[in-house]
Design a protein around this motif. Sequence first.
Motif, PDB file in Angstrom:
ATOM      1  N   MET A   1       0.819  -1.210   0.000  1.00 26.37           N
ATOM      2  CA  MET A   1       0.000   0.000   0.000  1.00 26.37           C
ATOM      3  C   MET A   1       0.857   1.267   0.000  1.00 26.37           C
ATOM      4  O   MET A   1       0.361   2.328  -0.270  1.00 26.37           O
ATOM      5  CB  MET A   1      -0.919   0.020   1.224  1.00 26.37           C
ATOM      6  CG  MET A   1      -2.100  -0.940   1.136  1.00 26.37           C
ATOM      7  SD  MET A   1      -3.201  -0.635  -0.245  1.00 26.37           S
ATOM      8  CE  MET A   1      -3.853   0.955   0.173  1.00 26.37           C
ATOM      9  N   ARG A   2       2.128   1.161   0.317  1.00 26.74           N
ATOM     10  CA  ARG A   2       2.978   2.348   0.325  1.00 26.74           C
ATOM     11  C   ARG A   2       3.475   2.706  -1.068  1.00 26.74           C
ATOM     12  O   ARG A   2       3.967   3.809  -1.268  1.00 26.74           O
ATOM     13  CB  ARG A   2       4.165   2.134   1.251  1.00 26.74           C
ATOM     14  CG  ARG A   2       3.759   2.042   2.690  1.00 26.74           C
ATOM     15  CD  ARG A   2       4.950   1.833   3.568  1.00 26.74           C
ATOM     16  NE  ARG A   2       4.507   1.566   4.918  1.00 26.74           N
ATOM     17  CZ  ARG A   2       5.150   1.943   5.992  1.00 26.74           C
ATOM     18  NH1 ARG A   2       6.268   2.585   5.884  1.00 26.74           N
ATOM     19  NH2 ARG A   2       4.674   1.664   7.176  1.00 26.74           N
ATOM     20  N   ALA A  10      -3.093   1.120  -6.590  1.00 22.52           N
ATOM     21  CA  ALA A  10      -4.074   2.036  -7.167  1.00 22.52           C
ATOM     22  C   ALA A  10      -5.471   1.420  -7.147  1.00 22.52           C
ATOM     23  O   ALA A  10      -6.456   2.092  -6.850  1.00 22.52           O
ATOM     24  CB  ALA A  10      -3.678   2.394  -8.594  1.00 22.52           C
ATOM     25  N   ASP A  11      -5.550   0.123  -7.450  1.00 23.74           N
ATOM     26  CA  ASP A  11      -6.839  -0.558  -7.439  1.00 23.74           C
ATOM     27  C   ASP A  11      -7.410  -0.627  -6.024  1.00 23.74           C
ATOM     28  O   ASP A  11      -8.606  -0.436  -5.816  1.00 23.74           O
ATOM     29  CB  ASP A  11      -6.692  -1.953  -8.030  1.00 23.74           C
ATOM     30  CG  ASP A  11      -8.022  -2.652  -8.187  1.00 23.74           C
ATOM     31  OD1 ASP A  11      -8.960  -2.037  -8.733  1.00 23.74           O
ATOM     32  OD2 ASP A  11      -8.133  -3.813  -7.755  1.00 23.74           O
ATOM     33  N   MET A  12      -6.556  -0.896  -5.049  1.00 23.01           N
ATOM     34  CA  MET A  12      -7.031  -0.986  -3.666  1.00 23.01           C
ATOM     35  C   MET A  12      -7.502   0.367  -3.135  1.00 23.01           C
ATOM     36  O   MET A  12      -8.385   0.432  -2.295  1.00 23.01           O
ATOM     37  CB  MET A  12      -5.923  -1.543  -2.773  1.00 23.01           C
ATOM     38  CG  MET A  12      -5.627  -3.012  -3.059  1.00 23.01           C
ATOM     39  SD  MET A  12      -4.248  -3.650  -2.116  1.00 23.01           S
ATOM     40  CE  MET A  12      -4.967  -3.721  -0.489  1.00 23.01           C
ATOM     41  N   ARG A  13      -6.915   1.454  -3.627  1.00 25.81           N
ATOM     42  CA  ARG A  13      -7.325   2.796  -3.216  1.00 25.81           C
ATOM     43  C   ARG A  13      -8.556   3.287  -3.988  1.00 25.81           C
ATOM     44  O   ARG A  13      -9.133   4.293  -3.619  1.00 25.81           O
ATOM     45  CB  ARG A  13      -6.189   3.767  -3.447  1.00 25.81           C
ATOM     46  CG  ARG A  13      -5.073   3.653  -2.464  1.00 25.81           C
ATOM     47  CD  ARG A  13      -4.023   4.719  -2.730  1.00 25.81           C
ATOM     48  NE  ARG A  13      -2.944   4.596  -1.794  1.00 25.81           N
ATOM     49  CZ  ARG A  13      -1.898   3.804  -1.945  1.00 25.81           C
ATOM     50  NH1 ARG A  13      -1.806   3.050  -3.021  1.00 25.81           N
ATOM     51  NH2 ARG A  13      -0.957   3.747  -1.039  1.00 25.81           N
ATOM     52  N   GLY A  14      -8.893   2.636  -5.081  1.00 30.76           N
ATOM     53  CA  GLY A  14     -10.016   3.081  -5.894  1.00 30.76           C
ATOM     54  C   GLY A  14      -9.631   4.177  -6.877  1.00 30.76           C
ATOM     55  O   GLY A  14     -10.476   4.918  -7.357  1.00 30.76           O
ATOM     56  N   GLY A  20       3.136   7.126  -9.670  1.00 30.23           N
ATOM     57  CA  GLY A  20       4.210   7.047  -8.693  1.00 30.23           C
ATOM     58  C   GLY A  20       4.260   8.299  -7.837  1.00 30.23           C
ATOM     59  O   GLY A  20       3.631   9.327  -8.140  1.00 30.23           O
ATOM     60  N   TYR A  21       5.027   8.229  -6.758  1.00 32.99           N
ATOM     61  CA  TYR A  21       5.130   9.360  -5.839  1.00 32.99           C
ATOM     62  C   TYR A  21       5.690  10.594  -6.550  1.00 32.99           C
ATOM     63  O   TYR A  21       5.204  11.707  -6.360  1.00 32.99           O
ATOM     64  CB  TYR A  21       6.015   8.978  -4.649  1.00 32.99           C
ATOM     65  CG  TYR A  21       6.058  10.028  -3.573  1.00 32.99           C
ATOM     66  CD1 TYR A  21       4.976  10.211  -2.727  1.00 32.99           C
ATOM     67  CD2 TYR A  21       7.173  10.831  -3.413  1.00 32.99           C
ATOM     68  CE1 TYR A  21       5.008  11.178  -1.739  1.00 32.99           C
ATOM     69  CE2 TYR A  21       7.213  11.793  -2.423  1.00 32.99           C
ATOM     70  CZ  TYR A  21       6.131  11.967  -1.584  1.00 32.99           C
ATOM     71  OH  TYR A  21       6.171  12.925  -0.627  1.00 32.99           O
ATOM     72  N   GLY A  22       6.684  10.400  -7.397  1.00 32.02           N
ATOM     73  CA  GLY A  22       7.264  11.515  -8.149  1.00 32.02           C
ATOM     74  C   GLY A  22       6.258  12.132  -9.105  1.00 32.02           C
ATOM     75  O   GLY A  22       6.179  13.361  -9.232  1.00 32.02           O
ATOM     76  N   GLU A  23       5.493  11.293  -9.782  1.00 29.30           N
ATOM     77  CA  GLU A  23       4.459  11.805 -10.696  1.00 29.30           C
ATOM     78  C   GLU A  23       3.376  12.548  -9.931  1.00 29.30           C
ATOM     79  O   GLU A  23       2.879  13.587 -10.377  1.00 29.30           O
ATOM     80  CB  GLU A  23       3.845  10.645 -11.475  1.00 29.30           C
ATOM     81  CG  GLU A  23       4.835   9.946 -12.373  1.00 29.30           C
ATOM     82  CD  GLU A  23       4.392   8.547 -12.756  1.00 29.30           C
ATOM     83  OE1 GLU A  23       4.851   8.085 -13.796  1.00 29.30           O
ATOM     84  OE2 GLU A  23       3.615   7.931 -12.014  1.00 29.30           O
ATOM     85  N   THR A  26       4.903  15.904  -8.823  1.00 26.95           N
ATOM     86  CA  THR A  26       5.078  16.758  -9.997  1.00 26.95           C
ATOM     87  C   THR A  26       3.736  17.329 -10.447  1.00 26.95           C
ATOM     88  O   THR A  26       3.642  18.508 -10.800  1.00 26.95           O
ATOM     89  CB  THR A  26       5.728  15.970 -11.146  1.00 26.95           C
ATOM     90  OG1 THR A  26       6.986  15.467 -10.693  1.00 26.95           O
ATOM     91  CG2 THR A  26       5.935  16.836 -12.365  1.00 26.95           C
ATOM     92  N   GLY A  27       2.683  16.518 -10.426  1.00 27.55           N
ATOM     93  CA  GLY A  27       1.352  17.004 -10.803  1.00 27.55           C
ATOM     94  C   GLY A  27       0.836  18.062  -9.859  1.00 27.55           C
ATOM     95  O   GLY A  27       0.270  19.074 -10.285  1.00 27.55           O
ATOM     96  N   LEU A  28       1.029  17.855  -8.550  1.00 20.74           N
ATOM     97  CA  LEU A  28       0.606  18.872  -7.584  1.00 20.74           C
ATOM     98  C   LEU A  28       1.365  20.178  -7.777  1.00 20.74           C
ATOM     99  O   LEU A  28       0.790  21.273  -7.743  1.00 20.74           O
ATOM    100  CB  LEU A  28       0.821  18.369  -6.156  1.00 20.74           C
ATOM    101  CG  LEU A  28      -0.132  17.314  -5.654  1.00 20.74           C
ATOM    102  CD1 LEU A  28       0.284  16.859  -4.257  1.00 20.74           C
ATOM    103  CD2 LEU A  28      -1.547  17.837  -5.620  1.00 20.74           C
TER     104      LEU A  28
END
Length: 82
Positions: A1-2, A10-14, A20-23, A26-28
């Motif tokens: 989950m981390r 991603a599926d488990m979070r819906g 990825g964390y970097g993506e 970067t998007g934020l």
Amino acid sequence: MRDYGSHLGADMRGWDFAAGYGEFMTGLHAAAFMNSSRDSKIQKDPFDLPFPWPKVAAVEDVTPEERAALRASLERRSAFAR
């Protein structure tokens, strides 16, 4: 989950897609920069970049008894005393 970038996570979070964390960061950052430097007279609405989570949060029905039990559990475990 981390691991944000895995399809399983991603599926488990819906989420709609894996990122990825970097993506994610970067998007934020890109959204914040674009919205802070836009001309609000020309571009009235803020930029909305695609993020993996759904735009509308899922609403789950919780009975009043379940809500009271969850609230009591949260208050027992909370680091902030009332």
